[in-house]
Design a protein around this motif. Structure first.
Motif, PDB file in Angstrom:
ATOM      1  N   ILE A  99      -2.305   0.793   7.362  1.00  0.00           N
ATOM      2  CA  ILE A  99      -2.887  -0.263   8.197  1.00  0.00           C
ATOM      3  C   ILE A  99      -4.127  -0.781   7.484  1.00  0.00           C
ATOM      4  CG2 ILE A  99      -3.864  -0.833  10.445  1.00  0.00           C
ATOM      5  CD1 ILE A  99      -2.245   1.646  11.500  1.00  0.00           C
ATOM      6  N   ARG A 100      -4.093  -2.083   7.177  1.00  0.00           N
ATOM      7  CA  ARG A 100      -5.190  -2.682   6.415  1.00  0.00           C
ATOM      8  C   ARG A 100      -5.324  -4.144   6.795  1.00  0.00           C
ATOM      9  NH1 ARG A 100      -5.043  -2.395  -0.105  1.00  0.00           N
ATOM     10  NH2 ARG A 100      -3.778  -4.255   0.092  1.00  0.00           N
ATOM     11  N   ASN A 101      -6.580  -4.587   7.002  1.00  0.00           N
ATOM     12  CA  ASN A 101      -6.875  -6.000   7.301  1.00  0.00           C
ATOM     13  C   ASN A 101      -6.069  -6.530   8.480  1.00  0.00           C
ATOM     14  OD1 ASN A 101      -8.633  -6.031   5.069  1.00  0.00           O
ATOM     15  ND2 ASN A 101      -6.941  -6.542   3.696  1.00  0.00           N
ATOM     16  N   GLY A 102      -5.926  -5.698   9.528  1.00  0.00           N
ATOM     17  CA  GLY A 102      -5.238  -6.139  10.729  1.00  0.00           C
ATOM     18  C   GLY A 102      -3.725  -6.198  10.627  1.00  0.00           C
ATOM     19  N   LYS A 103      -3.189  -5.648   9.539  1.00  0.00           N
ATOM     20  CA  LYS A 103      -1.740  -5.638   9.348  1.00  0.00           C
ATOM     21  C   LYS A 103      -1.244  -4.222   9.079  1.00  0.00           C
ATOM     22  CE  LYS A 103      -1.252 -10.331   7.692  1.00  0.00           C
ATOM     23  NZ  LYS A 103      -0.746 -11.186   6.614  1.00  0.00           N
ATOM     24  N   MET A 104       0.003  -4.003   9.437  1.00  0.00           N
ATOM     25  CA  MET A 104       0.652  -2.710   9.228  1.00  0.00           C
ATOM     26  C   MET A 104       1.818  -2.903   8.261  1.00  0.00           C
ATOM     27  SD  MET A 104       2.557  -0.220  11.983  1.00  0.00           S
ATOM     28  CE  MET A 104       1.091  -0.039  12.962  1.00  0.00           C
ATOM     29  N   LEU A 105       1.921  -2.001   7.286  1.00  0.00           N
ATOM     30  CA  LEU A 105       3.016  -2.053   6.323  1.00  0.00           C
ATOM     31  C   LEU A 105       4.195  -1.267   6.887  1.00  0.00           C
ATOM     32  CD1 LEU A 105       4.153  -2.882   3.598  1.00  0.00           C
ATOM     33  CD2 LEU A 105       3.020  -0.877   2.598  1.00  0.00           C
ATOM     34  N   LEU A 106       5.249  -1.982   7.234  1.00  0.00           N
ATOM     35  CA  LEU A 106       6.462  -1.369   7.759  1.00  0.00           C
ATOM     36  C   LEU A 106       7.583  -1.523   6.739  1.00  0.00           C
ATOM     37  CD1 LEU A 106       6.308  -2.704  11.433  1.00  0.00           C
ATOM     38  CD2 LEU A 106       5.670  -0.429  10.595  1.00  0.00           C
ATOM     39  N   ILE A 107       8.697  -0.868   7.010  1.00  0.00           N
ATOM     40  CA  ILE A 107       9.860  -0.999   6.146  1.00  0.00           C
ATOM     41  C   ILE A 107      11.079  -1.389   6.972  1.00  0.00           C
ATOM     42  CG2 ILE A 107       9.049   0.661   4.421  1.00  0.00           C
ATOM     43  CD1 ILE A 107      11.098   2.687   5.657  1.00  0.00           C
ATOM     44  N   HIS A 108      11.976  -2.106   6.329  1.00  0.00           N
ATOM     45  CA  HIS A 108      13.322  -2.291   6.865  1.00  0.00           C
ATOM     46  C   HIS A 108      14.135  -1.204   6.167  1.00  0.00           C
ATOM     47  CE1 HIS A 108      16.867  -4.530   8.332  1.00  0.00           C
ATOM     48  NE2 HIS A 108      17.421  -3.923   7.294  1.00  0.00           N
ATOM     49  N   LYS A 109      14.577  -0.215   6.936  1.00  0.00           N
ATOM     50  CA  LYS A 109      15.255   0.959   6.381  1.00  0.00           C
ATOM     51  C   LYS A 109      16.680   0.600   5.986  1.00  0.00           C
ATOM     52  CE  LYS A 109      15.706   5.873   7.412  1.00  0.00           C
ATOM     53  NZ  LYS A 109      15.317   6.363   6.136  1.00  0.00           N
ATOM     54  N   LYS A 110      17.022   0.868   4.737  1.00  0.00           N
ATOM     55  CA  LYS A 110      18.319   0.471   4.206  1.00  0.00           C
ATOM     56  C   LYS A 110      19.388   1.555   4.306  1.00  0.00           C
ATOM     57  CE  LYS A 110      17.919  -1.806   0.196  1.00  0.00           C
ATOM     58  NZ  LYS A 110      17.347  -2.220  -1.116  1.00  0.00           N
ATOM     59  N   ARG A 111      18.982   2.837   4.425  1.00  0.00           N
ATOM     60  CA  ARG A 111      19.971   3.914   4.481  1.00  0.00           C
ATOM     61  C   ARG A 111      19.400   5.120   5.205  1.00  0.00           C
ATOM     62  NH1 ARG A 111      19.953   5.679  -1.905  1.00  0.00           N
ATOM     63  NH2 ARG A 111      17.986   6.791  -1.835  1.00  0.00           N
ATOM     64  N   GLY A 112      20.278   6.060   5.562  1.00  0.00           N
ATOM     65  CA  GLY A 112      19.854   7.276   6.243  1.00  0.00           C
ATOM     66  C   GLY A 112      19.707   7.077   7.739  1.00  0.00           C
ATOM     67  N   LEU A 113      19.127   8.083   8.410  1.00  0.00           N
ATOM     68  CA  LEU A 113      18.919   8.035   9.855  1.00  0.00           C
ATOM     69  C   LEU A 113      18.056   6.827  10.200  1.00  0.00           C
ATOM     70  CD1 LEU A 113      19.385   9.534  12.557  1.00  0.00           C
ATOM     71  CD2 LEU A 113      17.233  10.731  12.137  1.00  0.00           C
ATOM     72  N   GLY A 114      18.537   5.977  11.080  1.00  0.00           N
ATOM     73  CA  GLY A 114      17.798   4.784  11.470  1.00  0.00           C
ATOM     74  C   GLY A 114      17.994   3.593  10.557  1.00  0.00           C
ATOM     75  N   ALA A 115      18.998   3.643   9.674  1.00  0.00           N
ATOM     76  CA  ALA A 115      19.268   2.510   8.780  1.00  0.00           C
ATOM     77  C   ALA A 115      19.423   1.239   9.604  1.00  0.00           C
ATOM     78  CB  ALA A 115      20.517   2.781   7.956  1.00  0.00           C
ATOM     79  N   GLY A 116      18.812   0.161   9.120  1.00  0.00           N
ATOM     80  CA  GLY A 116      18.847  -1.116   9.817  1.00  0.00           C
ATOM     81  C   GLY A 116      17.637  -1.345  10.705  1.00  0.00           C
TER      82      GLY A 116
END
Length: 170
Positions: A29-46
């Protein structure tokens, strides 16, 4: 107890509960933004989530969180702090204990990998509708700097029941 019939977190003796897997999540979390991911594989893919994954033998949760973030985004998280604990019991028998971390900085440049696509989002516009259902219940506490413990029952990707305990103070 048969896990396929679980409907309430009160049916589980959480004090004696033993997870099959241990994992981590790390949110930069930096400068009012959060770095998230779009998960491509594994548990929770998508799904959209924070980077993270399972502990390797002999690895600490902190080392795992930093390693997984490096593997999934190509960055090294800095100023990493533990924020909370998540306990997941799935009706199919899977059980996971997740330690949640946050970081205020990193080295490198986030890049797409085989596992994830990076995505910066404003902290006031987190896409909960594209995330695991439990995130909306504990992520606000993490953002507010409050320690938490979450307990969740899932039937595949659908949350059946939950409880989130939050420490008093900040």
């Amino acid at each position: 107890m048969k896990t396929e019939s679980l409907s309430s977190i009160s049916q589980i003796d959480w004090g004696g509960w033993k997870p099959q897997q241990r994992a981590t999540l790390l949110f930069v979390i930096r400068n009012g933004k959060m770095l998230l991911i779009h998960k491509k594989r594994g548990l929770g893919a998508g799904n959209i989530n924070g980077p993270g994954g399972r502990l390797e033998d002999g690895e600490t949760t902190l080392a795992c969180a930093i390693r997984e973030t490096r593997e999934e985004l190509g960055i090294t998280a800095l100023d990493v702090r533990e924020c909370g604990q998540l306990h997941f019991q799935f009706r199919n028998g899977l059980s996971i204990h997740v330690t949640v971390f946050r970081a205020s900085d990193f080295e490198g440049a986030p890049c797409e990998t085989e596992e994830a696509i990076p995505n910066w989002v404003p902290v006031d516009r987190i896409p909960y509708e594209k995330m695991w259902e439990d995130d909306a219940y504990w992520l606000p506490f993490m953002l507010a700097g409050r320690a938490f413990s979450g307990y969740f029952i899932f039937d595949e990707s659908r949350m059946v029941d939950h409880r989130v305990d939050v420490e008093n103070g900040s």
